[in-house]
Scaffold this motif. Structure first.
Motif, PDB file in Angstrom:
ATOM      1  N   ILE A  23       0.866  -1.175   0.000  1.00 46.71           N
ATOM      2  CA  ILE A  23       0.000   0.000   0.000  1.00 46.71           C
ATOM      3  C   ILE A  23       0.900   1.221   0.000  1.00 46.71           C
ATOM      4  N   HIS A  24       0.712   2.058  -1.006  1.00 52.67           N
ATOM      5  CA  HIS A  24       1.582   3.211  -1.238  1.00 52.67           C
ATOM      6  C   HIS A  24       0.724   4.467  -1.300  1.00 52.67           C
ATOM      7  N   ILE A  25       1.246   5.563  -0.771  1.00 53.29           N
ATOM      8  CA  ILE A  25       0.541   6.842  -0.835  1.00 53.29           C
ATOM      9  C   ILE A  25       1.345   7.774  -1.731  1.00 53.29           C
ATOM     10  N   GLY A  26       0.710   8.234  -2.788  1.00 50.18           N
ATOM     11  CA  GLY A  26       1.383   9.109  -3.740  1.00 50.18           C
ATOM     12  C   GLY A  26       1.432   8.477  -5.118  1.00 50.18           C
ATOM     13  N   THR A  27       2.036   9.198  -6.042  1.00 52.16           N
ATOM     14  CA  THR A  27       2.123   8.735  -7.427  1.00 52.16           C
ATOM     15  C   THR A  27       3.108   7.577  -7.546  1.00 52.16           C
ATOM     16  N   VAL A  28       2.762   6.580  -8.332  1.00 46.12           N
ATOM     17  CA  VAL A  28       3.641   5.431  -8.571  1.00 46.12           C
ATOM     18  C   VAL A  28       4.230   5.555  -9.969  1.00 46.12           C
ATOM     19  N   ARG A  29       5.551   5.488 -10.058  1.00 46.92           N
ATOM     20  CA  ARG A  29       6.226   5.578 -11.356  1.00 46.92           C
ATOM     21  C   ARG A  29       7.027   4.302 -11.611  1.00 46.92           C
ATOM     22  N   ASP A  30       7.087   3.910 -12.865  1.00 49.89           N
ATOM     23  CA  ASP A  30       7.918   2.778 -13.284  1.00 49.89           C
ATOM     24  C   ASP A  30       7.625   1.519 -12.484  1.00 49.89           C
ATOM     25  N   SER A  31       6.372   1.193 -12.340  1.00 50.33           N
ATOM     26  CA  SER A  31       6.004   0.007 -11.579  1.00 50.33           C
ATOM     27  C   SER A  31       5.791  -1.185 -12.507  1.00 50.33           C
ATOM     28  N   SER A  32       6.359  -2.315 -12.141  1.00 49.60           N
ATOM     29  CA  SER A  32       6.121  -3.544 -12.884  1.00 49.60           C
ATOM     30  C   SER A  32       4.922  -4.285 -12.305  1.00 49.60           C
ATOM     31  N   TRP A  33       4.366  -3.785 -11.203  1.00 47.56           N
ATOM     32  CA  TRP A  33       3.212  -4.396 -10.568  1.00 47.56           C
ATOM     33  C   TRP A  33       1.941  -3.684 -11.026  1.00 47.56           C
ATOM     34  N   VAL A  34       0.811  -4.290 -10.749  1.00 51.72           N
ATOM     35  CA  VAL A  34      -0.484  -3.706 -11.084  1.00 51.72           C
ATOM     36  C   VAL A  34      -0.909  -2.761  -9.960  1.00 51.72           C
ATOM     37  N   ALA A  35      -1.272  -1.531 -10.329  1.00 53.13           N
ATOM     38  CA  ALA A  35      -1.673  -0.523  -9.340  1.00 53.13           C
ATOM     39  C   ALA A  35      -3.188  -0.376  -9.342  1.00 53.13           C
ATOM     40  N   ARG A  36      -3.769  -0.348  -8.150  1.00 54.24           N
ATOM     41  CA  ARG A  36      -5.222  -0.183  -7.983  1.00 54.24           C
ATOM     42  C   ARG A  36      -5.451   0.952  -6.985  1.00 54.24           C
ATOM     43  N   THR A  37      -6.127   2.011  -7.404  1.00 52.48           N
ATOM     44  CA  THR A  37      -6.390   3.137  -6.508  1.00 52.48           C
ATOM     45  C   THR A  37      -7.483   2.757  -5.512  1.00 52.48           C
TER      46      THR A  37
END
Length: 309
Positions: free
Chosen positions: A142-156
């Protein structure tokens, strides 16, 4: 020949911050762990870790071995899980990484409910200053803020606006900014996290703000380069400093909302919007996703959805 215990050893050294912590995770003594490490290095003919009087760190070869060992252990666990799917029970260990403050306040209670639903599952919550990209062997982050260059799937999970806030006492002494550029004359409190440029604030008019002045509606996005009076790497400390009247802070809505409701903080420039810091769930691609991860994804998405209705 490499044993499963060797892979567990390497994965623990990658995951844990110290040799003693890795020994505790494996339920062995530090001397026994050191001996097992030396034996594994002899078997491989490689140096896996460098040792000093105070710490142990993995060599490049050791880090590669540990990451591949962790991946293989995950596959083995997944195989065991696939053989048990008929009874619909989740087993094994689920590791979640989250930021300190948000993890304590929001994620920990949700994981407690999730654990009660799945008593056969071991749930591990790792609270870190930067859970992404420093994810180690976490199954979900769980991350707070913009995600850059992620190889994982991001779900807001939540939009999470950033609010500029100050205490009533501070505003009585120094006055309240009427326009974004006025902020540059005030004492600002900055939070150093996630390698972001913490002194660069972007702001734009809130098109939904009722009664917005015509000039403000026409205004363009502005960029403020603040000169911080105070800097900390702890968001909770920054909020407390603001509540104590030390200056203005740009803080996530999730942390500032209660203080605003209590009246210890006041929103400054409420007709303007600063860059948001969405709460994001990061998980591996579907190909590498276990039933445990799929279950926690569904649970968190539903839980966050319920909290925002």
């Amino acid at each position: 020949m490499i044993q499963i215990e060797d892979m567990q050893l390497a994965a623990a050294l990658l995951r844990e911050p110290s040799l003693s912590a890795a020994a505790r995770a494996l339920d062995v003594t530090p001397p026994a762990l050191s001996m097992r490490l030396r034996k594994l290095e002899a078997t491989l003919g490689l140096s896996l870790a460098s040792r000093t009087a105070r710490r142990l760190s993995l060599t490049p070869e050791g880090e590669r071995f540990a990451r591949e060992a962790a991946a293989l252990l995950g596959q083995i666990e997944g195989l065991r899980e696939s053989m048990q799917r008929d009874d619909k029970r989740l087993t094994g260990t689920l590791r979640i990484a989250a930021p300190f403050g948000y993890g304590r306040q929001y994620v920990a209670p949700m994981l407690a409910r999730f654990a009660r639903l799945h008593p056969g599952l071991r749930v591990q919550l790792d609270l870190r200053e930067t859970p992404w990209p420093d994810r180690h062997d976490a199954d979900a982050v769980i991350h707070i803020g913009t995600v850059r260059d992620s190889s994982w799937v991001a779900r807001t999970l939540s939009a999470n606006e950033r609010w500029l806030c100050a205490s009533p006492a501070y505003l009585r002494r120094h006055g309240e900014p009427r326009a974004p550029r006025d902020v540059l004359t005030h004492a600002c409190i900055c939070i150093r996290e996630n390698d972001e440029d913490v002194t660069l604030w972007h702001v734009r008019p809130d098109a939904d703000a009722a009664g917005a002045a015509e000039g403000r509606r026409a205004a363009a996005r502005e960029t403020l380069r603040v000169s911080p009076a105070y800097v900390t790497n702890d968001g909770g400390v920054a909020r407390q400093w603001a509540e104590q009247g030390m200056g203005m802070v740009l803080r996530s809505e999730w942390d500032a909302a209660d203080a605003v409701a209590r009246g210890t903080l006041v929103r400054v420039l409420p007709g303007w919007r600063f860059d948001s810091a969405p709460v994001t769930l990061l998980v591996p691609t579907r190909k590498g996703r276990t039933a445990r991860v799929a279950a926690i994804v569904d649970f968190l998405v539903e839980s966050f959805g319920d909290s925002q209705r």
